[in-house]
Design a protein around this motif. Structure first.
Motif, PDB file in Angstrom:
ATOM      1  N   ARG A 162       2.367 -13.205   6.282  1.00 49.91           N
ATOM      2  CA  ARG A 162       2.773 -11.894   7.213  1.00 49.91           C
ATOM      3  C   ARG A 162       4.134 -12.488   7.705  1.00 49.91           C
ATOM      4  O   ARG A 162       4.977 -11.523   7.581  1.00 49.91           O
ATOM      5  N   LYS A 185      -9.029  -7.158   0.007  1.00 51.13           N
ATOM      6  CA  LYS A 185      -8.439  -5.962   1.007  1.00 51.13           C
ATOM      7  C   LYS A 185      -7.806  -6.606   1.979  1.00 51.13           C
ATOM      8  O   LYS A 185      -6.882  -6.148   2.678  1.00 51.13           O
ATOM      9  N   LYS A 186      -7.962  -7.835   2.251  1.00 53.56           N
ATOM     10  CA  LYS A 186      -7.494  -8.502   3.539  1.00 53.56           C
ATOM     11  C   LYS A 186      -5.953  -8.822   3.216  1.00 53.56           C
ATOM     12  O   LYS A 186      -5.254  -8.502   4.293  1.00 53.56           O
ATOM     13  N   VAL A 188      -4.127  -6.677   1.280  1.00 56.75           N
ATOM     14  CA  VAL A 188      -3.727  -5.309   1.181  1.00 56.75           C
ATOM     15  C   VAL A 188      -3.393  -5.110   2.666  1.00 56.75           C
ATOM     16  O   VAL A 188      -2.514  -4.309   3.092  1.00 56.75           O
ATOM     17  N   GLU A 189      -4.359  -5.116   3.530  1.00 59.43           N
ATOM     18  CA  GLU A 189      -4.146  -4.726   4.820  1.00 59.43           C
ATOM     19  C   GLU A 189      -2.947  -5.383   5.636  1.00 59.43           C
ATOM     20  O   GLU A 189      -2.566  -4.839   6.734  1.00 59.43           O
ATOM     21  N   ALA A 190      -2.932  -6.508   5.182  1.00 57.33           N
ATOM     22  CA  ALA A 190      -1.765  -7.345   5.684  1.00 57.33           C
ATOM     23  C   ALA A 190      -0.349  -7.007   5.141  1.00 57.33           C
ATOM     24  O   ALA A 190       0.637  -7.632   5.717  1.00 57.33           O
ATOM     25  N   GLY A 191      -0.427  -6.014   4.277  1.00 55.08           N
ATOM     26  CA  GLY A 191       0.856  -5.511   3.817  1.00 55.08           C
ATOM     27  C   GLY A 191       1.636  -6.265   2.614  1.00 55.08           C
ATOM     28  O   GLY A 191       2.701  -6.203   2.312  1.00 55.08           O
ATOM     29  N   SER A 245      -6.411   1.554  -2.676  1.00 60.58           N
ATOM     30  CA  SER A 245      -5.759   1.226  -1.465  1.00 60.58           C
ATOM     31  C   SER A 245      -4.422   2.122  -1.398  1.00 60.58           C
ATOM     32  O   SER A 245      -3.975   2.133  -0.077  1.00 60.58           O
TER      33      SER A 245
END
Length: 246
Positions: A162, A185-186, A188-191, A245
């Motif tokens: 990140r 997904k982790k 993806v969620e972290a950008g 996503s």
């Protein structure tokens, strides 16, 4: 939409990854060494049969990333070869004895690879100072950095991933090492914009005859009647998650 790069060891894996929806392939030999430069025959045949972007790794041996002059000369020759074949990018990395990015040699790499997208691989995870390394690779014009966030796997290194993403002016931060369907997904969620995965499975040899007491491996525990292959179903499932996503 985040991109999915699949690490492929050979032509069959590359074809499978493409058919399953991979966006890009890192092409390697020698999975037990962590990936070495593919042979000339493999490079030619993959170029013929695979239409998605393929980036061969340029790595003459396993082990550390501090190379002799002879090894570096070999790497420059290999870069010239994959460039002549028309590959759009390559994967490489090198450090000096103190664990810093080997800037003089990387400058020569960038000159030799002119017109190709250069990924600096997980040698980055062995470097002394990742933030300084990011700045140096940015100055060099590297396209992306493949990293686990300097941890054994990328999920554990997510906080550094990140940070690097937030501070990166140019290189894409690509998460790799332990990136799989169960934790995709982790990232993806972290950008994170790009994911690197082997999406592999162990496949038994088709040989029915097994010669007892004779091994071709220096590792006495090695199972020479199993080999790594890309699992097309896993690639397709990972791609579905990334599409959903978006």
């Amino acid at each position: 939409m985040p991109l999915l790069e699949i690490c492929c060891y050979g032509i069959d894996c590359a074809v499978t990854a493409q058919q399953a929806g991979a966006d890009r392939i890192e092409l390697c030999a020698a999975p037990k060494e962590g990936g070495l430069t593919p042979s000339a025959g493999v490079l030619r045949k993959v170029k013929e049969r695979v239409s998605i972007p393929v980036h061969p790794i340029i790595r003459p041996r396993g082990g550390d990333f501090c190379y002799t002059d002879a090894e570096f000369d070999t790497m420059l020759e290999d870069i010239a070869f994959v460039r002549e074949l028309g590959y759009p990018g390559l994967v490489i990395g090198m450090l000096d004895g103190e664990g810093h990015i080997d800037m003089p040699r990387m400058k020569r790499v960038m000159e030799q690879a002119q017109g190709m997208a250069v990924t600096f691989h997980r040698a980055f995870d062995m470097c002394h100072n990742p933030h300084q390394g990011l700045e140096q690779l940015t100055d060099l014009g590297v396209a992306r950095i493949l990293t686990s966030g300097q941890q054994q796997n990328a999920e554990t290194g997510l906080s550094l991933l990140r940070e690097l993403k937030q501070h990166s002016r140019a290189p894409i931060i690509m998460a790799g090492a332990g990136v799989r369907l169960s934790n995709l997904k982790k990232f993806v969620e972290a950008g994170i914009d790009e994911m690197h995965s082997s999406a592999g499975q162990s496949v038994p040899s088709p040989m029915r005859y097994r010669k007892a007491g004779v091994s071709m491996s220096a590792d006495a525990e090695a199972d020479e009647f199993n080999r790594y292959c890309v699992d097309g179903d896993v690639v397709a499932a990972m791609k579905t998650v990334l599409v959903a996503s978006h």
